[in-house]
Scaffold this active site. Structure first.
Site, PDB file in Angstrom:
ATOM      1  N   CYS A 109       6.804 -26.054 -18.354  1.00 34.15           N
ATOM      2  CA  CYS A 109       6.875 -27.407 -18.914  1.00 34.15           C
ATOM      3  C   CYS A 109       5.895 -28.332 -18.204  1.00 34.15           C
ATOM      4  O   CYS A 109       5.979 -28.511 -16.990  1.00 34.15           O
ATOM      5  CB  CYS A 109       8.293 -27.953 -18.804  1.00 34.15           C
ATOM      6  SG  CYS A 109       8.408 -29.620 -19.452  1.00 34.15           S
ATOM      7  N   ASN A 149       2.156 -15.627 -25.933  1.00 37.34           N
ATOM      8  CA  ASN A 149       2.539 -16.796 -26.743  1.00 37.34           C
ATOM      9  C   ASN A 149       1.401 -17.812 -26.796  1.00 37.34           C
ATOM     10  O   ASN A 149       0.718 -18.040 -25.817  1.00 37.34           O
ATOM     11  CB  ASN A 149       3.800 -17.436 -26.118  1.00 37.34           C
ATOM     12  CG  ASN A 149       4.073 -18.835 -26.609  1.00 37.34           C
ATOM     13  OD1 ASN A 149       3.980 -19.786 -25.842  1.00 37.34           O
ATOM     14  ND2 ASN A 149       4.405 -18.984 -27.868  1.00 37.34           N
ATOM     15  N   GLY A 150       1.246 -18.390 -27.971  1.00 37.46           N
ATOM     16  CA  GLY A 150       0.319 -19.499 -28.136  1.00 37.46           C
ATOM     17  C   GLY A 150      -0.502 -19.390 -29.401  1.00 37.46           C
ATOM     18  O   GLY A 150      -1.241 -18.420 -29.596  1.00 37.46           O
ATOM     19  N   ASP A 151      -0.317 -20.354 -30.305  1.00 36.69           N
ATOM     20  CA  ASP A 151      -1.152 -20.514 -31.499  1.00 36.69           C
ATOM     21  C   ASP A 151      -1.037 -19.385 -32.519  1.00 36.69           C
ATOM     22  O   ASP A 151      -1.948 -19.232 -33.332  1.00 36.69           O
ATOM     23  CB  ASP A 151      -2.638 -20.674 -31.114  1.00 36.69           C
ATOM     24  CG  ASP A 151      -2.882 -21.860 -30.207  1.00 36.69           C
ATOM     25  OD1 ASP A 151      -2.034 -22.776 -30.196  1.00 36.69           O
ATOM     26  OD2 ASP A 151      -3.902 -21.869 -29.504  1.00 36.69           O
TER      27      ASP A 151
HETATM   28  C1  LIG Z   1       8.399 -29.379 -29.715  1.00 41.29           C
HETATM   29  C2  LIG Z   1       8.193 -28.336 -28.649  1.00 41.29           C
HETATM   30  C3  LIG Z   1       9.159 -28.166 -27.667  1.00 41.29           C
HETATM   31  C4  LIG Z   1       8.985 -27.183 -26.686  1.00 41.29           C
HETATM   32  N1  LIG Z   1       9.965 -26.990 -25.763  1.00 41.29           N
HETATM   33  C5  LIG Z   1       9.863 -25.959 -24.862  1.00 41.29           C
HETATM   34  C6  LIG Z   1      10.933 -25.631 -23.971  1.00 41.29           C
HETATM   35  O1  LIG Z   1      12.007 -26.249 -24.004  1.00 41.29           O
HETATM   36  N2  LIG Z   1      10.738 -24.622 -23.089  1.00 41.29           N
HETATM   37  C7  LIG Z   1       9.570 -23.892 -23.036  1.00 41.29           C
HETATM   38  O2  LIG Z   1       9.443 -22.985 -22.215  1.00 41.29           O
HETATM   39  N3  LIG Z   1       8.561 -24.168 -23.897  1.00 41.29           N
HETATM   40  C8  LIG Z   1       8.678 -25.162 -24.800  1.00 41.29           C
HETATM   41  N4  LIG Z   1       7.672 -25.394 -25.703  1.00 41.29           N
HETATM   42  C9  LIG Z   1       6.487 -24.515 -25.691  1.00 41.29           C
HETATM   43  C10 LIG Z   1       6.654 -23.366 -26.679  1.00 41.29           C
HETATM   44  O3  LIG Z   1       7.681 -22.480 -26.278  1.00 41.29           O
HETATM   45  C11 LIG Z   1       5.338 -22.567 -26.774  1.00 41.29           C
HETATM   46  O4  LIG Z   1       5.025 -22.062 -25.508  1.00 41.29           O
HETATM   47  C12 LIG Z   1       4.162 -23.419 -27.241  1.00 41.29           C
HETATM   48  O5  LIG Z   1       4.522 -24.269 -28.325  1.00 41.29           O
HETATM   49  C13 LIG Z   1       2.983 -22.527 -27.684  1.00 41.29           C
HETATM   50  O6  LIG Z   1       3.365 -21.644 -28.694  1.00 41.29           O
HETATM   51  P1  LIG Z   1       3.085 -21.948 -30.268  1.00 41.29           P
HETATM   52  O7  LIG Z   1       1.612 -22.226 -30.401  1.00 41.29           O
HETATM   53  O8  LIG Z   1       3.534 -20.708 -30.972  1.00 41.29           O
HETATM   54  O9  LIG Z   1       3.868 -23.170 -30.636  1.00 41.29           O
HETATM   55  C14 LIG Z   1       7.814 -26.386 -26.673  1.00 41.29           C
HETATM   56  C15 LIG Z   1       6.850 -26.579 -27.658  1.00 41.29           C
HETATM   57  C16 LIG Z   1       7.029 -27.541 -28.655  1.00 41.29           C
HETATM   58  C17 LIG Z   1       5.972 -27.701 -29.708  1.00 41.29           C
END
Ligand SMILES: Cc1cc2nc3c(=O)[nH]c(=O)nc-3n(C[C@H](O)[C@H](O)[C@H](O)COP(=O)(O)O)c2cc1C
Length: 367
Positions: free
Chosen positions: A124, A224-226
């Site tokens: 975070c 993880n990511g995008d």
């Molecule tokens: C609205 C939002 C809330 C998130 N809250 C958390 C969280 O509580 N804990 C965590 O480890 N990552 C959190 N993330 C990160 C996501 O788990 C992930 O790592 C990040 O969005 C990248 O992946 P994506 O591109 O598939 O969204 C959050 C992301 C978003 C967009």
């Protein structure tokens, strides 16, 4: 009990879901290699169950404060609820103090419906969390991580895992070191969001780095990511060194993303506006079973419908109407009307009611 999906939709779901292969990472098994990433104010039980129904192999809760658990805050304790039907859920804890984290982990383990594993948030980048020394701030002092992990590890029998960023910034990429320490301390797997902490959500996730770390890692890595497009996810699944992939924002736009990732070019499977509406209806039922607070239900439905229609015809006008709607019945009527309009659009224009979107979507979050 939620009402059944239509036979047509359930048939599409069953066909695609049958292609998943269950996986085991350390002591943790999942029903498939695509998991729901933790997202604050999103991945509570109703959304997790919805995604489980739509092909996710497992999921992680939103980040939950260890201090909130230890002080027995009512709101925090509710965030820990796991429904009896849920499979393969991890509860994610955040905090700066290993003793407080260990105590909270013990309490989570003792719940009536405990999770399958406990995940530590070390990704975070949000100031409120980092300024107290939690989240990605923990990555800045890797020399303290051994004690941090082992203190928690010794307190519980449940598997322990961690989700990290690649490092604090480009000059201090330390994911390989954190992975090594996690392995030495007996964690089951590490999830890596392929951005640095200072990067927050800017730029692109560094998949080259994730793959390199996964290839060399002594324990399973979840990448993880995008990951937003089904073709891209399919390609990645077929060639990755990661043992699983985690999707965050993608399925918010596209609730069928898990299933669509198992499509092949020969398939004639297509999700209709009516299918999207069924998804929203089921989400509403899960929300109603989870909370008696009407405002929470309304806010969640508004958020999700707006994310879901991004890229569909008339989405921006619909979005304004959603936020201007006076009460829940008028919101629901508006959604029905919009989905009927989409069905008519589809009949006139063929399959393309949903544009592929590129560009940035939701650049904020707790990991
Ligand atoms: C609205 C939002 C809330 C998130 N809250 C958390 C969280 O509580 N804990 C965590 O480890 N990552 C959190 N993330 C990160 C996501 O788990 C992930 O790592 C990040 O969005 C990248 O992946 P994506 O591109 O598939 O969204 C959050 C992301 C978003 C967009």
């Amino acid at each position: 009990m939620v009402s059944a999906f239509s036979p047509d939709l359930q048939n599409k779901i069953d066909t695609l879901m049958a292609r998943r292969k269950s996986i085991t990472l350390g002591r943790v098994s999942f029903d498939g290699p695509l998991l729901v990433a933790p997202m604050s104010a999103i991945t509570s039980a109703p959304y997790r169950m919805l995604m489980q129904d739509l092909g996710a192999g497992g999921s992680i809760s939103e980040l939950i404060s260890c201090h909130g658990i230890n002080y027995k805050g009512v709101k925090t304790l509710h965030m820990l609820s796991i429904a009896a039907e849920e499979r393969n859920v991890g509860i994610q804890l955040f905090g700066e103090d290993p003793e407080a984290m260990a105590l909270a982990a013990k309490r989570v383990e003792a719940l009536e419906h405990p999770p399958k594993f406990i995940d530590i948030n070390m990704g975070c980048p949000v100031r409120k969390v980092v300024s107290k020394g939690a989240g990605s701030a923990l990555l800045r002092a890797p020399e303290k991580l051994g004690t941090f992990f082992s203190t928690m590890r010794k307190a519980i029998q449940l598997p322990l895992t961690v989700k990290i960023r690649t490092g604090q910034n480009e000059e201090s990429i330390n994911a390989p070191e954190v992975v090594r320490i996690a392995h030495e301390e007996g964690l089951e797997f590490v999830s890596i969001h392929g951005r640095t902490s200072v990067q927050q959500y800017r730029g692109k996730a560094n998949w080259e780095l994730i793959e390199k770390v996964a290839q060399e890692a002594p324990l399973p890595i979840i990448g993880n990511g995008d990951l937003q497009a089904p073709e891209e996810i399919r390609k990645r699944l077929n060639a990755t060194h990661c043992k699983a992939l985690m999707l965050g924002r993608g399925p918010l736009r596209s609730p069928f993303l898990f299933l669509e990732s198992y499509l092949t070019p020969e398939d004639k499977i297509f999700f209709t506006p009516g299918d999207y509406f069924q998804v929203l209806s089921r989400y509403r039922q899960y929300l109603e079973a989870y909370t008696p607070i009407a405002r929470v239900i309304e806010t969640q439905i508004k958020k999700h419908v707006v994310w879901m229609v991004a890229g569909m015809p008339g989405a921006s006008q619909f979005r304004s109407q959603v936020f201007a709607s006076a009460d829940f019945p008028s919101l629901w009527a508006l959604i029905i009307q919009y989905m009927e309009g989409l069905t008519a659009h589809l009949q006139q224009h063929g399959e393309g009611f949903r544009e592929a979107l590129d560009g940035d979507f939701m650049e904020g979050g707790h990991g």
